[in-house]
Motif scaffolding. Structure first.
Motif, short mmCIF file in Angstrom:
data_model
loop_
_atom_site.label_atom_id
_atom_site.label_comp_id
_atom_site.label_asym_id
_atom_site.label_seq_id
_atom_site.Cartn_x
_atom_site.Cartn_y
_atom_site.Cartn_z
N ARG A 39 -0.07 18.33 -10.24
CA ARG A 39 1.14 17.67 -10.74
C ARG A 39 2.01 18.63 -11.53
O ARG A 39 1.51 19.47 -12.27
CB ARG A 39 0.74 16.49 -11.63
CG ARG A 39 0.13 15.32 -10.88
CD ARG A 39 -0.41 14.29 -11.83
NE ARG A 39 -1.47 14.85 -12.67
CZ ARG A 39 -2.17 14.15 -13.56
NH1 ARG A 39 -1.90 12.87 -13.75
NH2 ARG A 39 -3.12 14.72 -14.26
N LYS A 40 3.32 18.48 -11.36
CA LYS A 40 4.26 19.32 -12.08
C LYS A 40 4.75 18.59 -13.32
O LYS A 40 5.16 17.43 -13.27
CB LYS A 40 5.44 19.69 -11.19
CG LYS A 40 6.31 20.81 -11.76
CD LYS A 40 7.30 21.32 -10.74
CE LYS A 40 8.05 22.55 -11.26
NZ LYS A 40 9.01 23.08 -10.26
N THR A 41 4.68 19.26 -14.46
CA THR A 41 5.13 18.70 -15.73
C THR A 41 6.29 19.55 -16.26
O THR A 41 6.68 20.54 -15.65
CB THR A 41 3.98 18.70 -16.75
OG1 THR A 41 3.64 20.06 -17.07
CG2 THR A 41 2.74 18.01 -16.18
N ASP A 42 6.81 19.16 -17.40
CA ASP A 42 7.90 19.92 -18.01
C ASP A 42 7.45 21.34 -18.37
O ASP A 42 8.26 22.27 -18.39
CB ASP A 42 8.40 19.21 -19.28
CG ASP A 42 9.10 17.90 -18.95
OD1 ASP A 42 9.54 17.75 -17.79
OD2 ASP A 42 9.18 17.02 -19.84
N ALA A 43 6.15 21.50 -18.62
CA ALA A 43 5.62 22.81 -19.00
C ALA A 43 5.15 23.62 -17.80
O ALA A 43 4.66 24.74 -17.94
CB ALA A 43 4.46 22.64 -19.98
N GLY A 44 5.30 23.07 -16.61
CA GLY A 44 4.83 23.73 -15.39
C GLY A 44 3.77 22.89 -14.71
O GLY A 44 3.64 21.70 -14.99
N TYR A 45 3.02 23.49 -13.80
CA TYR A 45 1.99 22.76 -13.09
C TYR A 45 0.75 22.59 -13.97
O TYR A 45 0.43 23.44 -14.79
CB TYR A 45 1.59 23.49 -11.80
CG TYR A 45 2.67 23.45 -10.74
CD1 TYR A 45 2.88 22.29 -9.98
CD2 TYR A 45 3.48 24.55 -10.51
CE1 TYR A 45 3.87 22.25 -9.02
CE2 TYR A 45 4.48 24.51 -9.54
CZ TYR A 45 4.67 23.35 -8.80
OH TYR A 45 5.65 23.31 -7.85
N GLU A 46 0.06 21.47 -13.76
CA GLU A 46 -1.17 21.22 -14.50
C GLU A 46 -2.21 22.30 -14.18
O GLU A 46 -2.14 22.96 -13.14
CB GLU A 46 -1.73 19.84 -14.15
CG GLU A 46 -2.16 19.71 -12.68
CD GLU A 46 -2.72 18.33 -12.36
OE1 GLU A 46 -3.44 17.77 -13.20
OE2 GLU A 46 -2.43 17.82 -11.26
N ARG A 47 -3.17 22.46 -15.09
CA ARG A 47 -4.21 23.46 -14.93
C ARG A 47 -5.04 23.15 -13.67
O ARG A 47 -5.30 22.00 -13.34
CB ARG A 47 -5.11 23.46 -16.16
CG ARG A 47 -6.26 24.47 -16.09
CD ARG A 47 -7.19 24.33 -17.31
NE ARG A 47 -8.31 25.26 -17.21
CZ ARG A 47 -9.43 24.99 -16.56
NH1 ARG A 47 -9.57 23.83 -15.93
NH2 ARG A 47 -10.41 25.88 -16.51
N THR A 48 -5.46 24.22 -12.98
CA THR A 48 -6.31 24.05 -11.81
C THR A 48 -7.71 23.60 -12.26
O THR A 48 -8.30 24.19 -13.17
CB THR A 48 -6.46 25.38 -11.04
OG1 THR A 48 -5.16 25.87 -10.72
CG2 THR A 48 -7.25 25.17 -9.76
N THR A 49 -8.21 22.55 -11.63
CA THR A 49 -9.54 22.04 -11.95
C THR A 49 -10.34 21.87 -10.66
O THR A 49 -9.87 22.20 -9.57
CB THR A 49 -9.44 20.67 -12.66
OG1 THR A 49 -9.03 19.67 -11.71
CG2 THR A 49 -8.45 20.71 -13.82
N HIS A 50 -11.53 21.31 -10.79
CA HIS A 50 -12.39 21.07 -9.63
C HIS A 50 -11.87 19.91 -8.77
O HIS A 50 -12.49 19.57 -7.77
CB HIS A 50 -13.82 20.77 -10.09
CG HIS A 50 -13.96 19.50 -10.86
ND1 HIS A 50 -13.58 19.38 -12.18
CD2 HIS A 50 -14.41 18.28 -10.50
CE1 HIS A 50 -13.81 18.15 -12.59
NE2 HIS A 50 -14.31 17.46 -11.60
#
Length: 357
Positions: free
Chosen positions: A268-279
């Motif tokens: 997901r893209k947020t105002d701060a950039g893309y969310e952290r990559t997770t499993h």
């Protein structure tokens, strides 16, 4: 007990063995055109059948043992041993290809066999090693990639794919609904171009010239050209064409697997950039045999969440998106887009429905 379990990853050497068996059987039987297809039959028929029979392995190394297991030199040296095996097998395969009177069916079968085995053996093992900090593993991984001429993967994968995975910026992440036949040519082209761009960007930031021995892409390309020249000197134009073709097919094999690993998953893209990559951003498969033969590559969800984890301690997560089979089966499925979408599209939707609930 852990050392014995680690040795199961030596099953990777069954892959080049199939090429050697095909050469021997093809010569002795007088049916080289038919036996040229044996490695493909092994990889896409017998291996999946045994894989389904053995079933999944979802057991993880206990957290308290992870450091000890990861430090076991068996894991490192099994990967390093792949380099001489790949070079030796490739040389014998090239010599057999040139010396054997293969018809069109045999030529196609042998090139596909060598290309897919090179992809599974050389690129997959290189993928494990280029993520490690030691220079020995880094350069062994680079040399494996050079044997298939896809050395840009060392740069693009680390600085591109792992940064942009599961976003539109990543050429190796296929969006929902995209066919493999649309994905594959653009992935090969964009990843190759990106490798040169990323290396030039690194050098400019460091205040170094793009032209020179500091440029890793130039160094690796020079080694690849020297290797191709040696192949031509040894085996002529036919040997050179074999070398180039198997490399292209190995690179294509990698990108088909990238398609399988990330199809339809998005960060997901947020105002701060893309969310952290997770499993949750890679497809996972815990089929025991194919994981043993592929250095746990199919536990791909944990790899993307923690890229430097050694393959022996990669974890299974029940809430990671799960593939219905191991990579050999999913590879074939991906080549038939209607079947692929029939199997995978409902799983993509179900995964996001579960996250939303």
């Amino acid at each position: 007990m852990q050392r014995l379990k680690a040795l199961r990853y030596a099953l990777v050497f069954l892959l080049p063995l199939q090429l050697l068996l095909a050469m021997q059987w093809g010569t002795r039987s007088g049916m080289p055109d038919l036996l040229a297809w044996w490695p493909l039959l092994f990889f896409f028929v017998f291996l999946p059948a045994i894989d389904f029979g053995i079933g999944r392995d979802t057991v993880n190394v206990q957290t308290a043992q992870e450091r000890e297991v990861s430090a076991d030199p068996v894991f490192k040296w099994l990967c390093l041993a792949v380099l001489p095996v790949q070079i030796g097998t490739l040389y014998l395969s090239m010599q057999w290809f040139v010396a054997t009177d293969l018809g069109p069916v045999g030529v196609i079968g042998w090139l596909l066999s060598q290309g897919i085995i090179s992809g599974a053996l050389a690129i997959n093992t290189a993928h494990e090693m280029i993520h490690k900090n030691g220079r020995l593993e880094q350069w062994a991984g680079a040399l494996l990639l050079i044997t298939v001429g896809y050395h840009g993967f060392k740069i693009e994968h680390l600085r591109g794919h792992h940064v942009h995975v599961s976003t539109p910026e990543d050429p190796s992440s296929a969006p929902y609904g995209m066919s493999i036949w649309t994905f594959l040519p653009q992935a090969l082209r964009r990843n190759s171009v990106n490798a040169w761009k990323l290396e030039a960007e690194r050098l400019r930031k460091a205040g170094l010239s793009v032209i020179g021995w500091h440029n890793e892409m130039l160094v690796m390309t020079a080694i690849w050209l020297a290797l191709a020249s040696a192949v031509f000197a040894i085996a002529g134009i036919e040997g050179l064409l074999f070398f180039l073709a198997q490399g292209l097919l190995a690179a294509a094999t990698l990108e088909v697997i990238n398609y399988v690993e990330h199809y339809g998953l998005e960060r997901r893209k947020t105002d701060a950039g893309y969310e952290r990559t997770t499993h949750l951003h890679s497809w996972n498969s815990s089929y025991a045999l194919s994981n043993a033969m592929l250095f746990n590559l199919q536990r791909h969800s944990d790899h993307h969440a923690y890229p430097k984890r050694r393959y022996g301690i990669l974890r299974h997560f029940d809430d990671s998106p799960q593939l219905p089979a191991g990579y050999p089966t999913m590879f074939l499925l991906a080549l038939c887009p209607p079947l692929w979408r029939r199997v995978m599209d409902p799983r993509v939707r179900a995964h996001y429905a579960a996250l939303a609930s």
